[in-house]
Scaffold this motif. Sequence first.
Motif, PDB file in Angstrom:
ATOM      1  N   GLU A  57       0.825  -1.197   0.000  1.00 31.41           N
ATOM      2  CA  GLU A  57       0.000   0.000   0.000  1.00 31.41           C
ATOM      3  C   GLU A  57       0.866   1.256   0.000  1.00 31.41           C
ATOM      4  OE1 GLU A  57      -3.548   0.035   1.073  1.00 31.41           O
ATOM      5  OE2 GLU A  57      -3.785  -2.129   1.247  1.00 31.41           O
ATOM      6  N   GLU A  58       0.240   2.361  -0.354  1.00 28.42           N
ATOM      7  CA  GLU A  58       0.882   3.664  -0.290  1.00 28.42           C
ATOM      8  C   GLU A  58       1.448   3.866   1.120  1.00 28.42           C
ATOM      9  OE1 GLU A  58      -0.918   8.036  -0.778  1.00 28.42           O
ATOM     10  OE2 GLU A  58      -1.194   6.742  -2.537  1.00 28.42           O
ATOM     11  N   GLY A  59       2.707   4.291   1.192  1.00 32.94           N
ATOM     12  CA  GLY A  59       3.364   4.508   2.484  1.00 32.94           C
ATOM     13  C   GLY A  59       4.184   3.325   2.957  1.00 32.94           C
ATOM     14  N   ASP A  60       3.945   2.124   2.403  1.00 38.76           N
ATOM     15  CA  ASP A  60       4.715   0.939   2.799  1.00 38.76           C
ATOM     16  C   ASP A  60       6.166   1.079   2.357  1.00 38.76           C
ATOM     17  OD1 ASP A  60       2.448  -0.211   3.843  1.00 38.76           O
ATOM     18  OD2 ASP A  60       2.262  -1.780   2.314  1.00 38.76           O
ATOM     19  N   GLU A  61       7.063   0.532   3.153  1.00 37.36           N
ATOM     20  CA  GLU A  61       8.474   0.450   2.779  1.00 37.36           C
ATOM     21  C   GLU A  61       8.748  -0.960   2.288  1.00 37.36           C
ATOM     22  OE1 GLU A  61      11.015   1.945   5.855  1.00 37.36           O
ATOM     23  OE2 GLU A  61      10.075   3.929   5.791  1.00 37.36           O
ATOM     24  N   PHE A  62       9.810  -1.104   1.479  1.00 35.79           N
ATOM     25  CA  PHE A  62      10.177  -2.425   0.973  1.00 35.79           C
ATOM     26  C   PHE A  62      11.686  -2.595   0.999  1.00 35.79           C
ATOM     27  CE2 PHE A  62       9.468   0.384  -2.684  1.00 35.79           C
ATOM     28  CZ  PHE A  62      10.656   0.279  -3.382  1.00 35.79           C
ATOM     29  N   ASP A  63      12.093  -3.850   1.065  1.00 35.63           N
ATOM     30  CA  ASP A  63      13.503  -4.224   1.096  1.00 35.63           C
ATOM     31  C   ASP A  63      13.552  -5.671   0.594  1.00 35.63           C
ATOM     32  OD1 ASP A  63      16.124  -5.001   1.699  1.00 35.63           O
ATOM     33  OD2 ASP A  63      16.116  -4.050   3.674  1.00 35.63           O
ATOM     34  N   PHE A  64      13.984  -5.857  -0.656  1.00 34.89           N
ATOM     35  CA  PHE A  64      14.016  -7.204  -1.225  1.00 34.89           C
ATOM     36  C   PHE A  64      15.186  -7.347  -2.190  1.00 34.89           C
ATOM     37  CE2 PHE A  64      11.098  -4.736  -3.885  1.00 34.89           C
ATOM     38  CZ  PHE A  64      11.580  -4.964  -5.165  1.00 34.89           C
ATOM     39  N   ARG A  65      15.533  -8.604  -2.460  1.00 41.32           N
ATOM     40  CA  ARG A  65      16.627  -8.937  -3.365  1.00 41.32           C
ATOM     41  C   ARG A  65      16.081  -9.746  -4.543  1.00 41.32           C
ATOM     42  NH1 ARG A  65      19.012  -8.235   1.464  1.00 41.32           N
ATOM     43  NH2 ARG A  65      21.178  -7.617   1.550  1.00 41.32           N
ATOM     44  N   ILE A  66      16.713  -9.535  -5.706  1.00 38.18           N
ATOM     45  CA  ILE A  66      16.387 -10.323  -6.893  1.00 38.18           C
ATOM     46  C   ILE A  66      17.704 -10.907  -7.401  1.00 38.18           C
ATOM     47  CG2 ILE A  66      15.431 -10.333  -9.223  1.00 38.18           C
ATOM     48  CD1 ILE A  66      13.828  -7.828  -8.490  1.00 38.18           C
ATOM     49  N   PRO A  67      17.848 -12.241  -7.407  1.00 37.49           N
ATOM     50  CA  PRO A  67      19.081 -12.836  -7.933  1.00 37.49           C
ATOM     51  C   PRO A  67      19.211 -12.573  -9.429  1.00 37.49           C
ATOM     52  CG  PRO A  67      17.483 -14.548  -7.389  1.00 37.49           C
ATOM     53  CD  PRO A  67      16.883 -13.237  -6.964  1.00 37.49           C
ATOM     54  N   CYS A  68      20.437 -12.517  -9.911  1.00 31.13           N
ATOM     55  CA  CYS A  68      20.677 -12.146 -11.312  1.00 31.13           C
ATOM     56  C   CYS A  68      19.898 -13.022 -12.292  1.00 31.13           C
ATOM     57  CB  CYS A  68      22.164 -12.125 -11.648  1.00 31.13           C
ATOM     58  SG  CYS A  68      22.971 -13.719 -11.749  1.00 31.13           S
ATOM     59  N   GLU A  69      19.706 -14.307 -11.969  1.00 33.06           N
ATOM     60  CA  GLU A  69      18.985 -15.211 -12.859  1.00 33.06           C
ATOM     61  C   GLU A  69      17.538 -14.769 -13.062  1.00 33.06           C
ATOM     62  OE1 GLU A  69      20.336 -16.380  -9.864  1.00 33.06           O
ATOM     63  OE2 GLU A  69      22.244 -16.969 -10.742  1.00 33.06           O
ATOM     64  N   GLN A  70      16.966 -14.055 -12.076  1.00 33.28           N
ATOM     65  CA  GLN A  70      15.586 -13.592 -12.170  1.00 33.28           C
ATOM     66  C   GLN A  70      15.524 -12.096 -12.494  1.00 33.28           C
ATOM     67  OE1 GLN A  70      14.228 -14.960  -8.309  1.00 33.28           O
ATOM     68  NE2 GLN A  70      13.237 -16.701  -9.273  1.00 33.28           N
ATOM     69  N   ALA A  71      16.678 -11.506 -12.756  1.00 31.14           N
ATOM     70  CA  ALA A  71      16.746 -10.089 -13.112  1.00 31.14           C
ATOM     71  C   ALA A  71      17.129  -9.992 -14.586  1.00 31.14           C
ATOM     72  CB  ALA A  71      17.732  -9.350 -12.210  1.00 31.14           C
ATOM     73  N   TYR A  72      18.415  -9.718 -14.864  1.00 31.59           N
ATOM     74  CA  TYR A  72      18.871  -9.553 -16.253  1.00 31.59           C
ATOM     75  C   TYR A  72      19.760 -10.698 -16.725  1.00 31.59           C
ATOM     76  CZ  TYR A  72      16.895  -4.987 -15.531  1.00 31.59           C
ATOM     77  OH  TYR A  72      16.029  -3.971 -15.254  1.00 31.59           O
ATOM     78  N   GLY A  73      19.798 -11.791 -15.966  1.00 31.44           N
ATOM     79  CA  GLY A  73      20.550 -12.967 -16.365  1.00 31.44           C
ATOM     80  C   GLY A  73      22.035 -12.840 -16.098  1.00 31.44           C
ATOM     81  N   GLU A  74      22.718 -13.928 -16.360  1.00 35.74           N
ATOM     82  CA  GLU A  74      24.175 -13.954 -16.213  1.00 35.74           C
ATOM     83  C   GLU A  74      24.814 -13.121 -17.323  1.00 35.74           C
ATOM     84  OE1 GLU A  74      25.925 -15.303 -13.833  1.00 35.74           O
ATOM     85  OE2 GLU A  74      24.400 -16.536 -12.849  1.00 35.74           O
ATOM     86  N   TYR A  75      25.995 -12.621 -17.067  1.00 33.38           N
ATOM     87  CA  TYR A  75      26.741 -11.897 -18.087  1.00 33.38           C
ATOM     88  C   TYR A  75      27.182 -12.897 -19.148  1.00 33.38           C
ATOM     89  CZ  TYR A  75      29.945  -8.638 -20.266  1.00 33.38           C
ATOM     90  OH  TYR A  75      30.568  -7.821 -21.167  1.00 33.38           O
ATOM     91  N   ASP A  76      26.947 -12.579 -20.428  1.00 30.67           N
ATOM     92  CA  ASP A  76      27.243 -13.482 -21.534  1.00 30.67           C
ATOM     93  C   ASP A  76      28.380 -12.901 -22.385  1.00 30.67           C
ATOM     94  OD1 ASP A  76      27.276 -15.215 -23.690  1.00 30.67           O
ATOM     95  OD2 ASP A  76      25.206 -14.801 -24.305  1.00 30.67           O
ATOM     96  N   GLU A  77      29.536 -13.520 -22.324  1.00 35.32           N
ATOM     97  CA  GLU A  77      30.710 -13.049 -23.076  1.00 35.32           C
ATOM     98  C   GLU A  77      30.445 -13.014 -24.587  1.00 35.32           C
ATOM     99  OE1 GLU A  77      33.506 -11.744 -21.963  1.00 35.32           O
ATOM    100  OE2 GLU A  77      33.167 -12.145 -19.844  1.00 35.32           O
ATOM    101  N   THR A  78      29.536 -13.880 -25.078  1.00 32.29           N
ATOM    102  CA  THR A  78      29.265 -13.879 -26.520  1.00 32.29           C
ATOM    103  C   THR A  78      28.484 -12.635 -26.955  1.00 32.29           C
ATOM    104  OG1 THR A  78      27.210 -15.156 -26.330  1.00 32.29           O
ATOM    105  CG2 THR A  78      29.263 -16.411 -26.592  1.00 32.29           C
TER     106      THR A  78
END
Length: 184
Positions: A57-78
């Motif tokens: 809700e409006e006014g709520d605070e948040f603090d969370f983590r997203i692992p890279c696999e569920q964010a932008y993926g692993e870095y790909d050298e190719t």
Amino acid sequence: MIENQKVVKVIYDLYVDGETEGNEELMERATEEHPLVYCHGENMMLPMFEANLAGKEEGDEFDFRIPCEQAYGEYDETGVLTLGKEMFELDGKFDDSRVFVGNVVPMTTTDGQIVNAQVVEITEKDVTIDLNHPLAGENLHFKGKILEVRDASEAELKAIRGEGCGCGCHHDHCDGCEGCNGEC
């Protein structure tokens, strides 16, 4: 409460893992002067970002983590490519006003898709670009607060979905209808 088709305004600090174990680096900040505003459920944000804010809700605070696999993926050298400088010419000359180290330039794939590429090196003959998202390979840590939650208007939803100009006129190309005052 945050749910689909709600416009959400948040402030946050985004941290990524630092050079030393257990240390984090501030990567990005959305402030009250420049908050993040998005429409929930319209694929504007990472799915895990939206999942962590759903129901808050409006006014709520948040603090969370997203692992890279569920964010932008692993870095790909190719995704790092070296291309001939001639690919970056404009009117027969190398476009150094747009193509310089650190800048992001739009590139067109062989199937016509436009992707962003960061210029990482320029030599006499070549330009090296990186197609990875700047946060690829990073675990993300968001800390913030929800400033506003409201219903999205029909015009906002149409604009987000690419249905007409967003003024409610339903035209692909607006010819100055009353709703948008010719600003489309």
